[in-house]
Design a protein around this motif. Structure first.
Motif, mmCIF file in Angstrom:
data_model
loop_
_atom_site.group_PDB
_atom_site.id
_atom_site.type_symbol
_atom_site.label_atom_id
_atom_site.label_comp_id
_atom_site.label_asym_id
_atom_site.label_seq_id
_atom_site.Cartn_x
_atom_site.Cartn_y
_atom_site.Cartn_z
ATOM 1 N N PRO A 1 -5.163 -14.155 7.725
ATOM 2 C CA PRO A 1 -4.319 -13.093 7.143
ATOM 3 C C PRO A 1 -3.556 -13.566 5.903
ATOM 4 C CG PRO A 1 -4.050 -13.167 9.526
ATOM 5 C CD PRO A 1 -4.823 -14.372 9.145
ATOM 6 N N LEU A 2 -3.092 -14.799 5.945
ATOM 7 C CA LEU A 2 -2.382 -15.325 4.781
ATOM 8 C C LEU A 2 -3.313 -15.461 3.577
ATOM 9 C CD1 LEU A 2 -0.087 -18.087 6.324
ATOM 10 C CD2 LEU A 2 0.591 -15.868 5.414
ATOM 11 N N ILE A 3 -4.556 -15.881 3.838
ATOM 12 C CA ILE A 3 -5.509 -16.025 2.736
ATOM 13 C C ILE A 3 -5.786 -14.674 2.088
ATOM 14 C CG2 ILE A 3 -7.902 -16.594 2.176
ATOM 15 C CD1 ILE A 3 -7.768 -18.796 4.259
ATOM 16 N N VAL A 4 -5.986 -13.659 2.944
ATOM 17 C CA VAL A 4 -6.265 -12.320 2.419
ATOM 18 C C VAL A 4 -5.086 -11.816 1.600
ATOM 19 C CG1 VAL A 4 -6.686 -9.920 3.054
ATOM 20 C CG2 VAL A 4 -7.867 -11.760 4.277
ATOM 21 N N LEU A 5 -3.884 -11.926 2.192
ATOM 22 C CA LEU A 5 -2.704 -11.455 1.476
ATOM 23 C C LEU A 5 -2.480 -12.246 0.183
ATOM 24 C CD1 LEU A 5 -0.328 -9.491 1.577
ATOM 25 C CD2 LEU A 5 0.972 -11.233 2.815
ATOM 26 N N PHE A 6 -2.694 -13.530 0.269
ATOM 27 C CA PHE A 6 -2.523 -14.371 -0.919
ATOM 28 C C PHE A 6 -3.544 -14.005 -1.993
ATOM 29 C CE2 PHE A 6 -3.564 -18.239 -3.294
ATOM 30 C CZ PHE A 6 -2.311 -18.546 -3.802
ATOM 31 N N ALA B 1 -2.524 -10.793 -3.650
ATOM 32 C CA ALA B 1 -1.369 -11.038 -4.524
ATOM 33 C C ALA B 1 -1.782 -11.753 -5.801
ATOM 34 C CB ALA B 1 -0.321 -11.859 -3.775
ATOM 35 N N VAL B 2 -2.690 -12.736 -5.662
ATOM 36 C CA VAL B 2 -3.139 -13.490 -6.836
ATOM 37 C C VAL B 2 -3.883 -12.593 -7.810
ATOM 38 C CG1 VAL B 2 -4.738 -15.281 -7.602
ATOM 39 C CG2 VAL B 2 -3.165 -15.737 -5.722
ATOM 40 N N ILE B 3 -4.756 -11.736 -7.278
ATOM 41 C CA ILE B 3 -5.525 -10.837 -8.150
ATOM 42 C C ILE B 3 -4.595 -9.899 -8.907
ATOM 43 C CG2 ILE B 3 -7.179 -8.938 -8.158
ATOM 44 C CD1 ILE B 3 -8.572 -10.332 -5.797
ATOM 45 N N ARG B 4 -3.628 -9.315 -8.181
ATOM 46 C CA ARG B 4 -2.693 -8.397 -8.837
ATOM 47 C C ARG B 4 -1.850 -9.122 -9.890
ATOM 48 N NH1 ARG B 4 0.480 -4.951 -4.413
ATOM 49 N NH2 ARG B 4 1.243 -3.970 -6.342
ATOM 50 N N LEU B 5 -1.377 -10.282 -9.527
ATOM 51 C CA LEU B 5 -0.553 -11.031 -10.470
ATOM 52 C C LEU B 5 -1.359 -11.492 -11.677
ATOM 53 C CD1 LEU B 5 1.645 -13.210 -8.071
ATOM 54 C CD2 LEU B 5 2.367 -11.246 -9.435
ATOM 55 N N TYR B 6 -2.628 -11.815 -11.435
ATOM 56 C CA TYR B 6 -3.448 -12.252 -12.565
ATOM 57 C C TYR B 6 -3.660 -11.105 -13.550
ATOM 58 C CZ TYR B 6 -7.355 -14.128 -15.218
ATOM 59 O OH TYR B 6 -8.165 -14.550 -16.239
ATOM 60 N N ARG B 7 -3.843 -9.904 -13.017
ATOM 61 C CA ARG B 7 -3.992 -8.748 -13.913
ATOM 62 C C ARG B 7 -2.702 -8.510 -14.705
ATOM 63 N NH1 ARG B 7 -7.054 -4.519 -9.774
ATOM 64 N NH2 ARG B 7 -9.093 -5.602 -9.778
ATOM 65 N N VAL C 1 5.774 -5.700 -12.346
ATOM 66 C CA VAL C 1 5.527 -6.991 -11.702
ATOM 67 C C VAL C 1 6.597 -7.273 -10.650
ATOM 68 C CG1 VAL C 1 5.440 -9.485 -12.111
ATOM 69 C CG2 VAL C 1 4.311 -7.938 -13.703
ATOM 70 N N ALA C 2 7.849 -6.971 -10.968
ATOM 71 C CA ALA C 2 8.930 -7.216 -10.017
ATOM 72 C C ALA C 2 8.730 -6.397 -8.744
ATOM 73 C CB ALA C 2 10.277 -6.879 -10.661
ATOM 74 N N LYS C 3 8.325 -5.122 -8.911
ATOM 75 C CA LYS C 3 8.071 -4.285 -7.728
ATOM 76 C C LYS C 3 6.915 -4.832 -6.920
ATOM 77 C CE LYS C 3 9.844 0.060 -9.698
ATOM 78 N NZ LYS C 3 9.500 1.437 -10.109
ATOM 79 N N SER C 4 5.858 -5.261 -7.624
ATOM 80 C CA SER C 4 4.688 -5.797 -6.922
ATOM 81 C C SER C 4 5.032 -7.074 -6.167
ATOM 82 C CB SER C 4 3.566 -6.065 -7.934
ATOM 83 O OG SER C 4 2.453 -6.633 -7.302
ATOM 84 N N LEU C 5 5.810 -7.943 -6.810
ATOM 85 C CA LEU C 5 6.208 -9.178 -6.145
ATOM 86 C C LEU C 5 7.076 -8.889 -4.926
ATOM 87 C CD1 LEU C 5 7.069 -11.555 -9.133
ATOM 88 C CD2 LEU C 5 5.228 -11.820 -7.460
ATOM 89 N N LEU C 6 7.977 -7.941 -5.072
ATOM 90 C CA LEU C 6 8.850 -7.596 -3.949
ATOM 91 C C LEU C 6 8.041 -7.074 -2.775
ATOM 92 C CD1 LEU C 6 11.716 -7.330 -2.887
ATOM 93 C CD2 LEU C 6 11.818 -5.040 -3.894
ATOM 94 N N SER C 7 7.045 -6.237 -3.079
ATOM 95 C CA SER C 7 6.187 -5.716 -2.009
ATOM 96 C C SER C 7 5.389 -6.834 -1.357
ATOM 97 C CB SER C 7 5.252 -4.650 -2.593
ATOM 98 O OG SER C 7 4.334 -4.205 -1.619
ATOM 99 N N THR C 8 4.838 -7.721 -2.180
ATOM 100 C CA THR C 8 4.051 -8.834 -1.637
ATOM 101 C C THR C 8 4.905 -9.751 -0.783
ATOM 102 O OG1 THR C 8 2.632 -8.766 -3.595
ATOM 103 C CG2 THR C 8 2.557 -10.760 -2.260
ATOM 104 N N VAL C 9 6.120 -10.043 -1.246
ATOM 105 C CA VAL C 9 7.015 -10.904 -0.479
ATOM 106 C C VAL C 9 7.359 -10.272 0.864
ATOM 107 C CG1 VAL C 9 9.359 -11.838 -0.435
ATOM 108 C CG2 VAL C 9 7.973 -12.083 -2.487
#
Length: 488
Positions: free
Chosen positions: A26-31, A34-40, A186-194
């Motif tokens: 689950p952590l790998i999937v979530l990570f 998150a990485v794909i979204r952050l990379y975009r 990005v801040a909203k996305s990071l907050l959701s991912t966290v």
């Protein structure tokens, strides 16, 4: 029994691997998401930063460069009328084309409508600027239009470059606004991912806690106990032993550990004994190699004095020789006090002064606070001997040997100085090499470095490479040998 153990081990391994993957997947999937979204977001952000940076370079210099270049062309300080003398960096048309091409490229990359309109207006202004610039350049090539050109510079060129600079600033402002919008996304996305990560971590931690309690007693506790025994063993405690009531692999591991401790303890004891014996034997051998060399020379001198009728002098030499060898033997001890080493050197120099009274004198300068410290016997005598035979004897006239002993921090330093013949660079380098290699000194034809190499080898064996001797010499001025040992 063996098959049963293998099956148990395999089962534990499979469970552990399954638990790990349950926690990790689950952590790998979530990570990954998150990485794909952050990379975009990073790509968009990087594009905005590069666009702003490149546009800002033109914002800072485009107007000034264009105005100055056109002014220089009109006034004649930049040669434009002669095509062969035109400078590439003073070509305003090329500069405009370069800037316009840059902003056309930015227009093709942008997806924001307000930014696109900014760039289109900017490109149109650059096209007009290019036309007005061509008008002035044609007048310059024809000649005789100075006033007209200056008016066009003020009314057209400078006005257009000001408008272009304003448009560049507006473009930068709009891109900065887009960057701020992207930052908020990005801040909203990071907050959701966290948030999701925290939820998954709480679930996984609870799962791990439950599983670890079930497995800890069977796996963790015996391994921890064995680790503690191993740490004690690594710290030098060879009396440790590990015992367990279990009948599985841990019992075999405990037996193997106890057997290994006993074997290593026996081996280390044997190695220590062998090292001590070898070290003691080598030190004694090195010390014994020095004594005959001096003894033969002194006995020859006594025989010469007796044959010459100088019996009283021979008796005094024998007394000094007795004192010399009494300290040399030191009841078999390898270490003596520095005071005894001082007396040992004094006896040697007194004997030699009877033989070489016309060419040699000596002085001893030892600080009182070092006399009770210990030193390996036969440390200074070989150096003094070398100073006499290879320094003083080769000099015309009477020479002086000085021996100093003093503290230097946590070390003790001795210096043996002579004002003899000294050595040139080649001879000094040869002696240094012989001192650093006692085997080479043994086979040296002149034997000039053997005694000193012997001393260097013993100091290195006893105190390590940080201690030893240093030789400095100047031809026709003399030689100084410095010996450094720790306080002991």
């Amino acid at each position: 029994m063996t098959k049963q153990k293998i099956r148990k081990k395999s089962k534990i391994q499979s469970k552990l691997i399954a638990y790990i993957w349950i926690c990790v997947i689950p952590l790998i999937v979530l990570f990954g998401v998150a990485v794909i979204r952050l990379y975009r977001y990073y790509q968009d952000y990087d594009l905005l930063v590069r666009n702003i940076t490149s546009a800002n370079s033109y914002n800072m210099k485009f107007k000034d460069n264009m105005d100055e270049t056109m002014y220089r062309i009109i006034t004649g300080s930049a040669n434009w009328s002669d095509p062969e003398k035109k400078l590439v960096d003073e070509d305003p048309i090329a500069y405009i084309e370069e800037a316009k091409g840059h902003f056309v490229l930015l227009r093709e990359k942008t997806t924001e409508e307000n930014v696109r309109s900014d760039l289109e207006a900017l490109i149109k202004l650059m096209g007009i600027l290019e036309e007005r610039t061509n008008d002035i350049l044609e007048n310059v090539e024809e000649g005789g239009h100075y006033d007209e050109n200056m008016e066009m510079l003020d009314m057209n060129i400078r006005t257009l470059t000001s408008l272009i600079q304003d448009d560049i600033q507006k473009y930068i402002y709009d891109e900065a606004s887009n960057m701020e919008k992207l930052r908020i996304q990005v801040a909203k996305s990071l907050l959701s991912t966290v948030r999701w990560l925290v939820i998954f971590l709480i679930v996984i931690i609870a799962f791990i806690y439950i599983i670890s309690k079930r497995l800890s007693q069977r796996i963790t506790e015996p391994i921890t106990d064995l680790c503690e025994m191993t740490e004690k063993f690594a710290g030098g405690d060879f009396t440790v032993s590990y015992h367990t009531d279990r009948t599985d692999e841990m019992s075999t591991l405990a037996e193997s550990f106890n057997s290994m401790v006993k074997e290593i303890e026996t081996l280390i004891d044997d190695i220590h004994k062998e090292q001590e014996n070898a070290k003691d034997a080598e030190l004694r051998l090195l010390q014994e190699q020095i004594n005959p060399h001096f003894l033969y020379n002194t006995l020859d001198a006594i025989i010469w004095m007796t044959e010459s009728g100088e019996n009283q002098k021979a008796i005094q030499v024998i007394q000094e020789l007795s004192s010399f060898f009494r300290i040399s033997l030191s009841k078999g001890q390898s270490e003596i006090t520095i005071n005894n080493e001082k007396e040992h050197v004094k006896s040697y120099l007194e004997i030699q002064r009877y033989r070489y009274q016309d060419i040699m004198d000596y002085e001893l300068h030892f600080d009182e606070d070092i006399l009770d410290y210990h030193i390996q016997k036969l440390t200074l005598q070989p150096i003094v001997e070398n100073a006499l035979y290879h320094g003083i004897k080769n000099k015309r006239g009477k020479g002086l040997i000085e021996v100093y002993g003093m503290k230097d921090g946590s070390d003790i330093v001795f210096k043996v100085k002579d004002n003899g013949i000294g050595m040139n660079e080649e001879e000094l380098e040869r002696l240094r090499k012989l001192i650093s290699n006692v085997d080479a000194a043994v086979y040296d034809s002149e034997k000039s470095g053997f005694g000193m190499a012997n001393v260097e080898k013993r100091i290195e064996m006893l105190y390590g490479r940080g201690y030893g001797m240093k030789v400095d010499s100047t031809y026709m001025e003399g030689t100084t040998v410095t010996v450094r040992i720790p306080q002991k």
